[in-house]
Motif scaffolding. Structure first.
Motif, mmCIF file in Angstrom:
data_model
loop_
_atom_site.group_PDB
_atom_site.id
_atom_site.type_symbol
_atom_site.label_atom_id
_atom_site.label_comp_id
_atom_site.label_asym_id
_atom_site.label_seq_id
_atom_site.Cartn_x
_atom_site.Cartn_y
_atom_site.Cartn_z
ATOM 1 N N GLY A 66 39.121 29.619 41.906
ATOM 2 C CA GLY A 66 38.453 30.652 42.595
ATOM 3 C C GLY A 66 39.491 31.028 43.583
ATOM 4 N N MET A 95 44.041 30.881 32.357
ATOM 5 C CA MET A 95 44.161 32.104 33.218
ATOM 6 C C MET A 95 45.389 32.158 34.108
ATOM 7 S SD MET A 95 40.263 31.864 35.048
ATOM 8 C CE MET A 95 40.400 33.720 35.969
ATOM 9 N N ILE A 97 45.433 37.923 41.675
ATOM 10 C CA ILE A 97 44.760 37.948 42.904
ATOM 11 C C ILE A 97 43.487 38.967 42.874
ATOM 12 C CG2 ILE A 97 46.512 39.979 43.376
ATOM 13 C CD1 ILE A 97 46.596 38.592 46.431
ATOM 14 N N LEU A 98 42.596 38.546 43.502
ATOM 15 C CA LEU A 98 41.304 39.081 43.822
ATOM 16 C C LEU A 98 41.517 39.961 44.957
ATOM 17 C CD1 LEU A 98 38.839 36.405 42.698
ATOM 18 C CD2 LEU A 98 39.457 38.507 41.466
ATOM 19 N N PRO A 129 41.650 46.466 42.371
ATOM 20 C CA PRO A 129 40.816 45.573 41.720
ATOM 21 C C PRO A 129 41.553 45.170 40.165
ATOM 22 C CG PRO A 129 39.891 47.847 42.002
ATOM 23 C CD PRO A 129 41.349 47.641 42.781
ATOM 24 N N ILE A 130 41.169 43.976 39.692
ATOM 25 C CA ILE A 130 41.704 43.425 38.559
ATOM 26 C C ILE A 130 40.643 42.691 37.838
ATOM 27 C CG2 ILE A 130 44.187 43.585 38.527
ATOM 28 C CD1 ILE A 130 44.038 40.433 38.997
ATOM 29 N N THR A 131 40.522 42.368 36.693
ATOM 30 C CA THR A 131 39.401 41.653 36.008
ATOM 31 C C THR A 131 40.220 40.427 35.575
ATOM 32 O OG1 THR A 131 38.047 43.273 35.304
ATOM 33 C CG2 THR A 131 37.881 41.322 34.150
ATOM 34 N N GLN A 132 39.749 39.095 35.964
ATOM 35 C CA GLN A 132 40.286 37.786 35.632
ATOM 36 C C GLN A 132 39.192 37.007 34.838
ATOM 37 O OE1 GLN A 132 42.730 35.548 38.355
ATOM 38 N NE2 GLN A 132 42.285 37.165 39.869
ATOM 39 N N GLY A 133 39.599 36.413 33.682
ATOM 40 C CA GLY A 133 38.783 35.543 32.853
ATOM 41 C C GLY A 133 38.179 36.413 31.949
ATOM 42 N N SER A 134 38.885 37.200 31.294
ATOM 43 C CA SER A 134 38.145 38.065 30.333
ATOM 44 C C SER A 134 37.593 37.507 28.897
ATOM 45 C CB SER A 134 39.408 39.181 29.630
ATOM 46 O OG SER A 134 39.616 39.934 30.580
ATOM 47 N N PHE A 135 36.835 38.196 28.244
ATOM 48 C CA PHE A 135 36.489 37.831 27.071
ATOM 49 C C PHE A 135 37.599 37.949 25.944
ATOM 50 C CE2 PHE A 135 33.785 38.842 23.305
ATOM 51 C CZ PHE A 135 33.242 37.595 23.064
ATOM 52 N N ALA A 172 42.902 32.194 42.252
ATOM 53 C CA ALA A 172 42.699 33.424 41.683
ATOM 54 C C ALA A 172 42.732 34.504 42.723
ATOM 55 C CB ALA A 172 41.499 33.553 40.774
#
Ligand code: TPP
Ligand code: MG
Lengths: 394, 296
Positions: free
Chosen positions: A67, A97, A199-200, A205-211, A70
């Motif tokens: 966390g 990741m 970077i959160l 905004p970006i998405t981390q930990g995608s499906f 990221a």
């Protein structure tokens, strides 16, 4: 640079501190507990500007590091044995990741029976997790490797997490003189952490930990494998730069008196020191024996290893771990590295020192004797042999 | 809700009538765009973050199933160290499984350490992502694929775990229950949670048409019935002071629980082939006892 008398845990902690992690999340476990203790002290007395999260488990320690990393800061954690096993699931997430987290590991056996002493089963069980692995022979190496691990892990060509390991007790709790570089020197070597992608940030905004569906999953893994391959080069670069700056030389493997050796031993970690001493004695006695210490186990330095054993007749891989039902993990990797060679040495595996059983000079002598017998016979009758173990097992 | 304002963009893969989707949208609308979202594995995660697309217009991170609270703790610590903590919300949104069960330890750790994270549990009362298995949030007598009714089973045989009380027992600044039918109440609670100086927990009942077996256009109605029957009272508690729990929505007159049960296929075995009045009465009694304590 200052000379300090440090136990292995302290060397790791001091090394980590010099790298200025901003978030540390760690959980006590013997024999690595002194690492979080010392780091929390550094934070408490203002020597290290970091947030120390007293997590409720190792699972949460590595999760909190993910966390934090990221979000955009450098992180550190340390553990051993059961703690590392508890992290297992999340280790793969960290590497998937592409978060360059660095972790110190005190190599300790895995239960059962529960045992707090040294072997390499804990980190070997994580060899497929996408983490780079650096094994220390002594406390100086522990400190140096942590600093270098950050540089390598954070390199844009790599972006992989790394573990730096020290053997339980023989290093964790043993005091040795260690050259401690100054903060200024380390700052020059390791610039402040700049996240490359992860970077959160609400501004961006970006998405981390995608499906990841079957359509994409393999490419993710392929890119991790590529990064591991690239890491080999980056490791060499960083090791070279470190040597120029600090005067201590590292290699992915370290050949010791292998010139003209018929028998070459392969070792990891602190037992390499004992092994080198025995090699010295045997060389005195006229035996053509040498040793290769593997410092970097992931990525596995197959090319260097092939080169280093090219002229050997027998390679004896000494594993302080066992993949039950087959062989030691190092042996499997060394053997696979040589499989396509036209002319390759005979390969034998010796299992030693599980759960803290001493790896003594006489064990090395026994292994060397057996290796020369293999050389004479021209064949390996027993590819995996256990050393210093009672045959009368219930 | 205006389309371009939706921070959870439409076009995600959640089912029609999904209560979790509604909850997430309401929550984000109240929280605003300066919000980092942490989500554990579950329906919401797999339906909104499928590479290379994403439905999230705010920073989003998923790590695994049982550790959203730990990952959120790391986000909190990092923002603090970066000097970027002020003006940014951290919202973790977990399912009941990821919160009541496998994630409870990490959640307790996050509460106890005092991280400034608002943890929203979107409770659809079972492991829906893996196909409707029971969790410790599954209510008494409900059918799930692992609490099937049968000759020797009434369905789930335990009562729902009191997760709100467990959260409050940590003494954290703010704990509340909410549901999507009462969206003004819910959004007010999100704002209170986010302004708390420490961890906050909102337990949101999010009906699931697929798992609870009702038509997808009745989600809000089922959610409302849960409150009107007293099955799911809406309350808030500050600083763990359970004695002074405040009911925020008082149903004018409590409806019989049978009305709530009858609209959901997961309770159909209580009505067919024969009506099991004794079980329905028992559920009514459980609800009555709870509501008496709350004065509703
Ligand atoms: C360690 C681990 N165990 C099990 C799973 C499988 N799993 C993924 S999601 C899920 C259920 C999620 O249930 P819940 O948290 O209630 O969220 P929902 O999908 O119902 O919204 C399970 C069991 C997993 N991903 N990781
Ligand atoms: Mg659920």
């Amino acid at each position: 640079m200052a000379k300090m008398i440090l136990e292995g845990n302290q060397a790791l902690a001091v090394g980590a501190k010099l790298c200025r992690p901003k978030v540390i999340a760690s959980y006590p476990i013997t024999p690595s507990t002194h690492i979080p203790e010392m780091l929390s002290e550094f934070v408490a007395n203002g020597e290290l500007d970091a947030d120390f999260i007293n997590v409720e488990s190792e699972h949460s320690a590595i999760s909190a590091c993910i966390g934090a990393q990221a979000t955009g800061v450098r992180t550190f954690t340390a553990t051993a044995s059961q703690g590392l096993a508890l992290m297992h699931e999340i280790l793969y997430v960290a590497s998937g990741m592409r978060l360059p987290i660095v972790m110190g590991v005190a190599n300790r056996s895995l239960s059962a029976p529960i045992n707090i002493w040294c072997d390499h089963s804990d980190t070997m069980a994580e060899r497929d997790s996408g983490w780079m692995q650096f094994y220390s022979e002594n406390n100086q190496e522990a400190l140096d490797l942590v600093i270098q691990a950050y540089r390598i892990a954070e390199d844009e060509r790599v972006l992989l997490p790394a573990m730096v390991t020290i053997d339980a007790y023989t290093l964790t709790h043993t005091f040795e003189p260690v050259d401690v570089p100054s903060q200024k020197e380390v700052d020059e070597f390791l610039p402040p952490y700049k996240p490359v992608y992860a970077i959160l940030d609400p501004e961006r905004p970006i998405t981390q930990g995608s499906f990841g569906t079957p359509e994409y999953f393999m490419e993710f893994k392929y890119s991790q494998q590529k990064a591991m391959e690239r890491a080999k080069e980056v490791i060499d670069e960083v090791f070279r730069e470190f040597e120029e700056k600090f005067g201590r030389k590292y290699g992915k493997i370290e050949p010791y008196r292998t010139e003209g050796a018929d028998v070459i031993l392969v070792t990891l970690g602190s037992m390499s020191g004992t092994g080198k001493e025995v090699v010295d004695q045997l060389r005195e006695e006229g035996a053509k024996v040498g040793l290769i210490k593997v410092t970097v186990f992931r990525p596995f330095p197959a090319e260097e290893l092939r080169e280093a054993v090219r002229r050997a007749k027998v390679v004896a891989v000494i594993d302080r771990d066992i993949s039950l039902g087959f062989s030691g993990a190092v042996f499997a990797n060394v053997s696979a590295s040589l499989i396509n060679e036209e002319k390759r040495p005979l390969l034998a595996n010796f299992i030693v020192g599980l759960g803290g059983r001493d790896v003594r000079p006489e064990d090395f002598r026994e292994i060397v004797d057996k290796s020369f017998r293999i050389l004479e016979a021209g064949r390996v009758e027993k590819p995996v042999e256990w050393i210093n173990v009672s045959g009368e097992v219930p | 809700m205006k389309e371009e304002k939706q921070l959870l963009a439409p076009g995600h893969r959640m089912c029609a009538g999904c209560g979790v989707a509604l909850s997430a949208r309401l929550c984000l609308e109240a929280a605003g765009e300066k919000t980092i979202v942490v989500v554990p594995t579950g329906c919401m995660e797999v339906t909104t973050s499928q590479y290379p697309e994403t439905a999230w217009r705010v920073p989003f991170i998923h790590v695994a199933f049982e550790n959203a609270a730990a990952a959120a703790s790391g986000v909190d610590a990092a923002l603090k160290m970066m000097g970027k903590r002020e003006g940014v919300n951290i919202v973790a949104m977990g399912g009941d499984g990821g919160t009541f069960d496998i994630g409870l330890q990490a959640l307790s750790g996050m509460f106890e350490r005092g991280h400034r994270v608002t943890y929203v549990c979107n409770d659809n009362e079972a492991y829906m992502n893996t196909g409707i298995q029971r969790s410790s949030a599954t209510p008494y007598a409900a059918w799930t694929t692992t609490s099937p009714p049968g000759k020797k089973s009434i369905g789930e045989f335990r009562e729902k775990k009191p997760i709100g009380y467990i959260a409050a027992a940590h003494g954290i600044p703010y704990v509340a229950t909410a549901t999507i039918a009462y969206f003004a109440d819910y959004q007010k609670k999100v704002k209170k949670a986010l302004s708390a100086d420490g961890p906050a927990f909102i337990h949101v009942l999010t009906p699931c048409p697929v798992g609870w077996r009702f038509p997808p256009d009745r989600t809000v109605e089922v959610s409302r019935l849960a409150v009107q029957t007293g099955v799911f009272p809406l309350w808030e508690v500050r600083d763990g002071d359970i004695e002074n729990l405040r009911i925020t929505v008082k149903p004018p007159e409590r409806k019989p629980v049978e009305e709530y049960l009858a609209v959901q296929g997961r309770f159909s075995h209580l009505f067919k082939p024969e009506k099991q009045q004794d079980v329905i009465d028992r559920i009514q009694k459980m609800v009555d006892e709870k509501c008496e304590r709350y004065g509703i």
